[in-house]
Design a protein around this motif. Structure first.
Motif, PDB file in Angstrom:
ATOM      1  N   ILE A 111       4.765 -13.816 -32.139  1.00  0.00           N
ATOM      2  CA  ILE A 111       3.441 -12.623 -32.069  1.00  0.00           C
ATOM      3  C   ILE A 111       2.455 -13.697 -30.901  1.00  0.00           C
ATOM      4  O   ILE A 111       2.266 -12.361 -30.466  1.00  0.00           O
ATOM      5  CB  ILE A 111       2.598 -11.921 -32.634  1.00  0.00           C
ATOM      6  N   ARG A 112       1.928 -14.541 -30.932  1.00  0.00           N
ATOM      7  CA  ARG A 112       1.289 -14.591 -30.229  1.00  0.00           C
ATOM      8  C   ARG A 112       1.457 -14.849 -28.570  1.00  0.00           C
ATOM      9  O   ARG A 112       0.533 -14.906 -27.703  1.00  0.00           O
ATOM     10  CB  ARG A 112       0.416 -16.758 -31.080  1.00  0.00           C
ATOM     11  N   ARG A 113       2.327 -15.484 -28.483  1.00  0.00           N
ATOM     12  CA  ARG A 113       2.828 -15.430 -27.159  1.00  0.00           C
ATOM     13  C   ARG A 113       2.938 -13.920 -26.152  1.00  0.00           C
ATOM     14  O   ARG A 113       2.822 -14.040 -25.475  1.00  0.00           O
ATOM     15  CB  ARG A 113       3.951 -16.562 -26.736  1.00  0.00           C
ATOM     16  N   MET A 114       3.900 -13.245 -27.221  1.00  0.00           N
ATOM     17  CA  MET A 114       3.974 -12.089 -27.164  1.00  0.00           C
ATOM     18  C   MET A 114       2.524 -11.316 -26.723  1.00  0.00           C
ATOM     19  O   MET A 114       2.417 -10.631 -25.648  1.00  0.00           O
ATOM     20  CB  MET A 114       4.636 -11.077 -28.247  1.00  0.00           C
ATOM     21  N   MET A 115       1.511 -11.881 -27.239  1.00  0.00           N
ATOM     22  CA  MET A 115      -0.014 -10.947 -27.177  1.00  0.00           C
ATOM     23  C   MET A 115      -0.442 -11.760 -25.396  1.00  0.00           C
ATOM     24  O   MET A 115      -0.685 -10.585 -24.879  1.00  0.00           O
ATOM     25  CB  MET A 115      -0.465 -11.576 -28.555  1.00  0.00           C
ATOM     26  N   ILE A 116      -0.239 -13.317 -25.322  1.00  0.00           N
ATOM     27  CA  ILE A 116      -0.475 -12.929 -24.489  1.00  0.00           C
ATOM     28  C   ILE A 116       0.362 -12.534 -22.483  1.00  0.00           C
ATOM     29  O   ILE A 116      -0.106 -12.555 -22.167  1.00  0.00           O
ATOM     30  CB  ILE A 116      -0.935 -15.034 -23.819  1.00  0.00           C
ATOM     31  N   GLY A 117       1.889 -12.663 -23.117  1.00  0.00           N
ATOM     32  CA  GLY A 117       2.371 -12.725 -22.349  1.00  0.00           C
ATOM     33  C   GLY A 117       1.960 -10.709 -21.854  1.00  0.00           C
ATOM     34  O   GLY A 117       1.923 -10.475 -20.748  1.00  0.00           O
ATOM     35  N   ILE A 118       2.394  -9.729 -22.454  1.00  0.00           N
ATOM     36  CA  ILE A 118       2.060  -8.897 -22.352  1.00  0.00           C
ATOM     37  C   ILE A 118       0.914  -8.007 -21.588  1.00  0.00           C
ATOM     38  O   ILE A 118       0.331  -7.691 -20.624  1.00  0.00           O
ATOM     39  CB  ILE A 118       2.221  -7.501 -23.746  1.00  0.00           C
ATOM     40  N   HIS A 119      -0.933  -9.269 -22.209  1.00  0.00           N
ATOM     41  CA  HIS A 119      -1.911  -8.356 -21.671  1.00  0.00           C
ATOM     42  C   HIS A 119      -1.637  -9.063 -20.326  1.00  0.00           C
ATOM     43  O   HIS A 119      -2.460  -8.088 -18.949  1.00  0.00           O
ATOM     44  CB  HIS A 119      -3.110  -8.935 -21.977  1.00  0.00           C
ATOM     45  N   VAL A 120      -1.207 -10.282 -19.971  1.00  0.00           N
ATOM     46  CA  VAL A 120      -1.072 -11.148 -18.805  1.00  0.00           C
ATOM     47  C   VAL A 120      -0.238 -10.118 -17.807  1.00  0.00           C
ATOM     48  O   VAL A 120      -0.397  -9.545 -16.671  1.00  0.00           O
ATOM     49  CB  VAL A 120      -0.785 -12.043 -18.718  1.00  0.00           C
ATOM     50  N   VAL A 121       0.769  -9.828 -18.245  1.00  0.00           N
ATOM     51  CA  VAL A 121       2.187  -8.920 -17.313  1.00  0.00           C
ATOM     52  C   VAL A 121       1.254  -7.585 -16.934  1.00  0.00           C
ATOM     53  O   VAL A 121       1.267  -7.257 -15.775  1.00  0.00           O
ATOM     54  CB  VAL A 121       3.787  -8.574 -17.618  1.00  0.00           C
ATOM     55  N   TRP A 122       0.689  -7.437 -17.511  1.00  0.00           N
ATOM     56  CA  TRP A 122       0.093  -5.879 -17.494  1.00  0.00           C
ATOM     57  C   TRP A 122      -1.394  -5.902 -16.519  1.00  0.00           C
ATOM     58  O   TRP A 122      -1.541  -5.402 -15.249  1.00  0.00           O
ATOM     59  CB  TRP A 122      -0.826  -4.996 -19.009  1.00  0.00           C
ATOM     60  N   ALA A 123      -1.968  -7.135 -16.592  1.00  0.00           N
ATOM     61  CA  ALA A 123      -2.881  -7.515 -15.114  1.00  0.00           C
ATOM     62  C   ALA A 123      -2.464  -7.455 -14.417  1.00  0.00           C
ATOM     63  O   ALA A 123      -3.072  -7.806 -13.467  1.00  0.00           O
ATOM     64  CB  ALA A 123      -3.743  -8.738 -16.227  1.00  0.00           C
ATOM     65  N   VAL A 124      -0.951  -7.857 -14.430  1.00  0.00           N
ATOM     66  CA  VAL A 124       0.013  -7.836 -12.898  1.00  0.00           C
ATOM     67  C   VAL A 124       0.006  -6.674 -12.061  1.00  0.00           C
ATOM     68  O   VAL A 124      -0.568  -6.466 -11.475  1.00  0.00           O
ATOM     69  CB  VAL A 124       0.651  -9.093 -12.907  1.00  0.00           C
ATOM     70  N   LEU A 125       0.551  -5.749 -13.618  1.00  0.00           N
ATOM     71  CA  LEU A 125       0.788  -5.051 -12.970  1.00  0.00           C
ATOM     72  C   LEU A 125       0.245  -3.366 -12.743  1.00  0.00           C
ATOM     73  O   LEU A 125       0.388  -3.279 -11.569  1.00  0.00           O
ATOM     74  CB  LEU A 125       1.938  -3.972 -14.010  1.00  0.00           C
ATOM     75  N   MET A 126      -0.626  -3.350 -13.048  1.00  0.00           N
ATOM     76  CA  MET A 126      -1.799  -2.139 -13.740  1.00  0.00           C
ATOM     77  C   MET A 126      -2.326  -2.302 -12.226  1.00  0.00           C
ATOM     78  O   MET A 126      -2.132  -0.965 -10.776  1.00  0.00           O
ATOM     79  CB  MET A 126      -3.004  -2.556 -14.113  1.00  0.00           C
ATOM     80  N   PRO A 127      -2.985  -3.389 -11.212  1.00  0.00           N
ATOM     81  CA  PRO A 127      -3.920  -3.824 -10.065  1.00  0.00           C
ATOM     82  C   PRO A 127      -3.151  -3.082  -9.091  1.00  0.00           C
ATOM     83  O   PRO A 127      -3.081  -2.579  -7.634  1.00  0.00           O
ATOM     84  CB  PRO A 127      -4.051  -5.415  -9.617  1.00  0.00           C
ATOM     85  N   LEU A 128      -1.621  -3.405  -9.312  1.00  0.00           N
ATOM     86  CA  LEU A 128       0.130  -3.063  -7.536  1.00  0.00           C
ATOM     87  C   LEU A 128      -0.466  -1.500  -7.870  1.00  0.00           C
ATOM     88  O   LEU A 128      -0.017  -0.663  -6.840  1.00  0.00           O
ATOM     89  CB  LEU A 128       1.508  -3.692  -8.501  1.00  0.00           C
ATOM     90  N   LEU A 129      -0.579  -0.293  -8.628  1.00  0.00           N
ATOM     91  CA  LEU A 129      -0.485   0.782  -8.792  1.00  0.00           C
ATOM     92  C   LEU A 129      -1.528   1.408  -7.806  1.00  0.00           C
ATOM     93  O   LEU A 129      -1.560   2.447  -6.897  1.00  0.00           O
ATOM     94  CB  LEU A 129      -1.255   1.104  -9.647  1.00  0.00           C
ATOM     95  N   VAL A 130      -3.168   0.048  -6.881  1.00  0.00           N
ATOM     96  CA  VAL A 130      -3.664   1.259  -6.283  1.00  0.00           C
ATOM     97  C   VAL A 130      -3.218   1.313  -4.888  1.00  0.00           C
ATOM     98  O   VAL A 130      -3.100   1.776  -3.820  1.00  0.00           O
ATOM     99  CB  VAL A 130      -4.454   0.027  -6.505  1.00  0.00           C
ATOM    100  N   VAL A 131      -2.254  -0.383  -4.787  1.00  0.00           N
ATOM    101  CA  VAL A 131      -1.586   0.260  -3.230  1.00  0.00           C
ATOM    102  C   VAL A 131      -0.154   0.623  -3.466  1.00  0.00           C
ATOM    103  O   VAL A 131       1.151  -0.074  -2.294  1.00  0.00           O
ATOM    104  CB  VAL A 131      -1.071  -1.861  -3.143  1.00  0.00           C
ATOM    105  N   ALA A 132       0.740   1.331  -4.478  1.00  0.00           N
ATOM    106  CA  ALA A 132       2.192   1.751  -4.103  1.00  0.00           C
ATOM    107  C   ALA A 132       2.550   2.864  -3.644  1.00  0.00           C
ATOM    108  O   ALA A 132       0.952   3.519  -3.157  1.00  0.00           O
ATOM    109  CB  ALA A 132       1.842   2.261  -5.936  1.00  0.00           C
ATOM    110  N   PRO A 133       2.919   2.534  -2.858  1.00  0.00           N
ATOM    111  CA  PRO A 133       3.673   3.867  -1.646  1.00  0.00           C
ATOM    112  C   PRO A 133       3.218   4.970  -1.817  1.00  0.00           C
ATOM    113  O   PRO A 133       3.127   5.913  -0.737  1.00  0.00           O
ATOM    114  CB  PRO A 133       4.773   2.522  -0.814  1.00  0.00           C
ATOM    115  N   GLY A 134       4.455   5.147  -2.619  1.00  0.00           N
ATOM    116  CA  GLY A 134       4.573   6.765  -3.369  1.00  0.00           C
ATOM    117  C   GLY A 134       4.780   6.616  -4.708  1.00  0.00           C
ATOM    118  O   GLY A 134       5.258   5.781  -5.380  1.00  0.00           O
TER     119      GLY A 134
END
Length: 454
Positions: free
Chosen positions: A305-328
């Motif tokens: 669970i320790r690495r999962m907690m880190i990994g999930i939040h880091v992945v979200w931190a990468v994906l959520m900003p991409l919504l700003v530039v998503a083309p459609g």
């Protein structure tokens, strides 16, 4: 999303006990009372999902106001903050079967009143907010009672299979419920609420045939006051260090998920989409959430669970900003689906942990506090989402979400990336393996007709 920890105060790992899942599942399908509970709860969840999107579509498509839509969502989520703790204590006091029956009757009346109001063209925002609040409160009591009742009808070694079945049911309700609600709304504005009335009635019928006594035990010396009982549950949950940290992180991220949820509706409408398009995108997100839940145990075994907690939040931190530039909308849907995949990873392990580590007489309270801390922030997020989306363009709102998620991810790394967290995880792995070996030895000795302690 439901974070999870296991065992003692410093526990950060969940290990599935040895066994044969297929065999356990097969036995579970012959458990009459479990099947009745499973079916009734699934029908209730399906009706709740259909009306949840029905409220949003009814208000937003009628008024064009994100604030008005968020007020109804806020009313539906507010019980997560104000009703969880007393509901948990009361569920531990009352007969759980009777509690579910009363809650189901109340939900029938609530959904039916909205259907009647739409048919009579007498829809009023205060009425919708009141019904949404009452339905959600009854739903909380029902869910806590049903979750605790599973332990009364399922043997301990079948709990893993039962939790997997319940998680599949919840995801199926998400996949089917919201698209069903949008399609029904497209047919007639009252249809989602009439549908919910019908499925809640069917759920009521299934509960009438449950035979098992579902009452919680009342141990000698138990605190009699409601406040004292709530305090007992708080002490139990709050005594787990890494669970406490995980709950705080997910409470913060859940606020952002509310902005993303309402933001999806705004994006679709701004780009000339239809309610059916919203339903399709929500269905895709639910499918990926189910996939995350189905693969959760594999991640837990491999990373903990320790690495999962880190990994999930880091992945979200990468994906959520991409919504700003998503083309459609297609790109937006892909990004949101991946975000929901991460959100689904911890659910099965979380519920299994909660049931296995909580005494029966505390399960209602522990479940209510667990839900309060992990998702109670949703009500605040829903209100924040409406004001934010009305105040700024959707692209600016998504940029705020992305930047905030980066900050949350940094805190996740600091909370779970320390040497102390790693050492606690290694100690827990060793303890879990020792417990599993001892349980196997006792089972083998019992099967051979020997005294396992002799």
């Amino acid at each position: 999303m439901v974070p999870v920890a296991r065992g003692r105060d410093d526990a950060v790992t969940v290990l599935e006990p040895p066994g044969r899942p297929a065999r356990r599942a097969a036995r579970l399908t012959r458990n009459r009372d479990f099947l009745l509970l499973w079916t009734g709860s699934g029908l209730s969840a399906l009706g709740a999902r259909a009306t949840s999107i029905g409220y949003t579509l009814l208000v937003y498509w009628s008024t064009g106001s994100a604030t008005a839509a968020s007020l109804v969502t806020f009313a539906a989520l507010l019980p997560n903050l104000v009703a969880q703790l007393p509901a948990g204590a009361l569920v531990d006091r009352w007969n759980r079967r009777s509690t579910m029956l009363v809650c189901t009757i109340g939900r029938v009346l609530g959904a039916g009143s909205v259907a009647a109001a739409v048919l009579l063209d007498a829809v009023r925002l205060p009425h919708l907010m009141m019904v949404a609040f009452l339905e959600a409160t009854l739903g909380i009591c029902y869910a806590l009672a049903e979750r605790a009742a599973v332990c009364a009808v399922v043997p301990r070694d079948h709990l893993g299979a039962a939790m997997a079945a319940n998680e599949s049911r919840a995801n199926a309700a998400s996949i089917l419920g919201q698209p069903t609600g949008t399609v029904l709304y497209a047919v007639a504005r009252f249809a989602p609420f009439l549908f919910a009335t019908g499925v809640h009635l069917l759920s009521l019928v299934t509960l009438l045939f449950v035979r098992r006594d579902l009452r919680a035990p009342r141990p000698d010396g138990a605190a009699g006051g409601l406040i004292a009982q709530i305090r007992e549950g708080v002490v139990f949950i709050w005594g787990k260090l890494y669970l406490r940290r995980a709950l705080c992180l997910f409470a913060a991220s859940n606020i952002l998920f509310q902005v993303l949820g309402l933001g999806l509706v705004v994006l679709v409408k701004d780009r000339d989409g239809t309610p059916a398009t919203v339903g399709l995108l929500l269905a895709v997100n639910s499918v990926f959430g189910m996939a995350g839940a189905m693969t959760s145990n594999a991640y837990l075994h491999r990373w903990g669970i320790r690495r999962m907690m880190i990994g999930i939040h880091v992945v979200w931190a990468v994906l959520m900003p991409l919504l700003v530039v998503a083309p459609g909308l297609v790109a937006v849907s892909v990004i949101l689906a991946l975000i929901n995949y991460g959100a689904g990873i911890g659910n099965v392990a979380g519920m299994l942990y909660l049931l296995r580590t909580t005494p029966d007489e505390l399960r209602g309270r522990a479940g209510s506090i667990f839900t309060l801390l992990s998702s109670g922030a949703n009500s605040i997020g829903a209100l924040f989402a409406g004001f934010l989306l009305d105040a700024v363009r959707i692209e600016v709102a998504l940029a705020v979400v992305g930047a905030t998620m980066v900050v949350i991810a940094v805190f996740a790394v600091l909370a779970f990336g320390t040497r102390a967290a790693a050492e606690a995880e290694r100690a827990e792995v060793a303890a879990e393996r020792a417990d599993a070996e001892r349980a196997d030895a006792e089972l083998a000795a019992t099967a051979a007709g020997r005294d396992p302690h002799g």
